[in-house]
Design a protein around this motif. Structure first.
Motif, short mmCIF file in Angstrom:
data_model
loop_
_atom_site.label_atom_id
_atom_site.label_comp_id
_atom_site.label_asym_id
_atom_site.label_seq_id
_atom_site.Cartn_x
_atom_site.Cartn_y
_atom_site.Cartn_z
N VAL A 160 0.83 -1.21 0.00
CA VAL A 160 0.00 0.00 0.00
C VAL A 160 0.86 1.26 0.00
N CYS A 161 2.13 1.12 0.40
CA CYS A 161 3.06 2.25 0.40
C CYS A 161 3.54 2.59 -1.01
N MET A 187 -2.66 2.79 15.20
CA MET A 187 -3.04 2.57 13.81
C MET A 187 -4.53 2.24 13.72
N SER A 188 -5.07 2.37 12.53
CA SER A 188 -6.46 2.00 12.29
C SER A 188 -6.63 0.52 12.61
N ASN A 190 -8.96 -1.28 11.37
CA ASN A 190 -9.70 -1.87 10.25
C ASN A 190 -8.77 -2.89 9.60
N SER A 192 -8.53 -4.33 6.85
CA SER A 192 -8.09 -4.07 5.47
C SER A 192 -6.97 -3.05 5.40
N LYS A 193 -6.81 -2.25 6.47
CA LYS A 193 -5.78 -1.21 6.47
C LYS A 193 -4.48 -1.64 7.14
N ILE A 194 -4.53 -2.74 7.88
CA ILE A 194 -3.31 -3.20 8.55
C ILE A 194 -2.87 -4.58 8.05
N SER A 195 -3.52 -5.05 6.99
CA SER A 195 -3.15 -6.34 6.41
C SER A 195 -2.40 -6.14 5.10
N GLU A 279 -13.47 1.49 15.71
CA GLU A 279 -13.09 0.57 14.63
C GLU A 279 -12.84 -0.84 15.17
#
Length: 305
Positions: A160-161, A187-188, A190, A192-195, A279
């Motif tokens: 994602v980076c 961090m979030s 969610n 989907s945002k940390i996977s 979240e």
């Protein structure tokens, strides 16, 4: 002091020390080395270097030679054979109706063995498949089950980076990561945002964790009562790396907020807020499942070691 070179068999991959003998070897040279599985083709990651012998696990295996044009040609032929073997194995897997996903094929340099890497939900009885493949290729066959992180490492891709995935560029080993790390790094929550691309927690959660742990040990917790120049207030949020905190003050029937450097406030009562992140509450089942998958991966890796 011992003269060594560092070589890796795949990129990325663990670097192993070998004895170069009298050879002068440069980074990115290709070499043929002696291993427990016979001769192997590899790339040099560390040129000749002297290292104290007590830091080495003796005895070191030897570099047989710097790869010759003939060796380079043979390696290219093996790469082509791997593609052909992949296609054949896919057909054989379908024939045997096995619930497995073929990921990669690797020919040993001396052609004494072919390794087929695959993923599957559970254990697979592939004995008949091995017999079938051995009959086709007339050599030793090994089927090796790998995890989803290793699958992505072999396939490749970008994160994602926007950069090439860490596991495909420099990350040699997978270290344990957890939901707790995401929480401590604000961090979030969610999933989907940390996977990552593999569907597991991003490996980069580990990179700054020690810094966060060290700072969080010194900073007040969210919910702590602190004394400031404005009077007593409650810590509402924290910017851990900047060591800044936002404090909530009562103002009549309402509230107002102000930011401070952590060094400018005094902790009166360091109690942590019991409020659950919205979240985390919303994605509680997904986070629980993700944590279970991480635990399962850690157990499987531990059994392999």
């Amino acid at each position: 002091m011992k003269n060594i070179v560092g070589i890796r068999f795949k990129k990325p991959g663990k670097i192993y020390f070998f004895d170069p003998g009298n050879l002068k070897i440069n980074v990115r040279d290709h070499v043929i080395v002696d291993t427990t599985n016979g001769e192997e083709y590899a790339e040099v990651a560390i040129a000749n270097r002297l290292i104290p012998e007590e830091k080495l696990v003796a005895p070191l295996r030897k570099v047989i030679r710097i790869a010759t044009p003939k060796d380079e040609k043979h390696n290219k032929e093996n790469k082509q054979k791997e593609k052909e073997a992949f296609d054949i194995a896919i057909k054989k897997i379908k024939k045997h109706q096995l619930e497995m996903k073929l990921i990669d094929v690797e020919y040993k340099f001396d052609n004494t063995k072919i390794i087929f890497y695959f993923t599957a939900e559970g254990r697979i009885d592939f004995r008949e498949l091995v017999k079938d493949l051995a009959a086709v290729f007339k050599t030793r066959i090994e089927l090796r089950q790998i995890g989803v992180r290793d699958e992505v490492r072999r396939i490749g891709g970008n994160g994602v980076c926007g950069r090439e995935l860490c596991c495909c560029s420099f990350l040699n080993n997978f270290e344990a990561v957890s939901i707790k790390m995401a929480k401590e790094q604000n961090m979030s929550l969610n999933p989907s945002k940390i996977s990552g691309n593999c569907g597991r927690l991003m490996c980069c959660l580990k990179y700054e964790q020690e810094v966060y742990e060290e700072k969080n040990a010194r900073l007040p917790k969210v919910g702590a009562i602190v004394k400031t120049e404005e009077g007593e207030g409650v810590v509402d949020s924290i910017e851990t790396l900047k060591e800044k905190i936002r404090v909530k003050f009562r103002d009549g029937d309402g509230y107002f907020y102000k930011k401070y450097s952590a060094s400018d406030v005094k902790i009166i009562k360091n109690v942590e807020s019991k409020n659950i992140d919205p979240e985390e509450k919303e994605h509680s089942k997904e986070l629980e499942e993700l944590e279970k998958l991480e635990e399962k991966d850690r157990n499987e890796q531990s059994n392999e070691e």
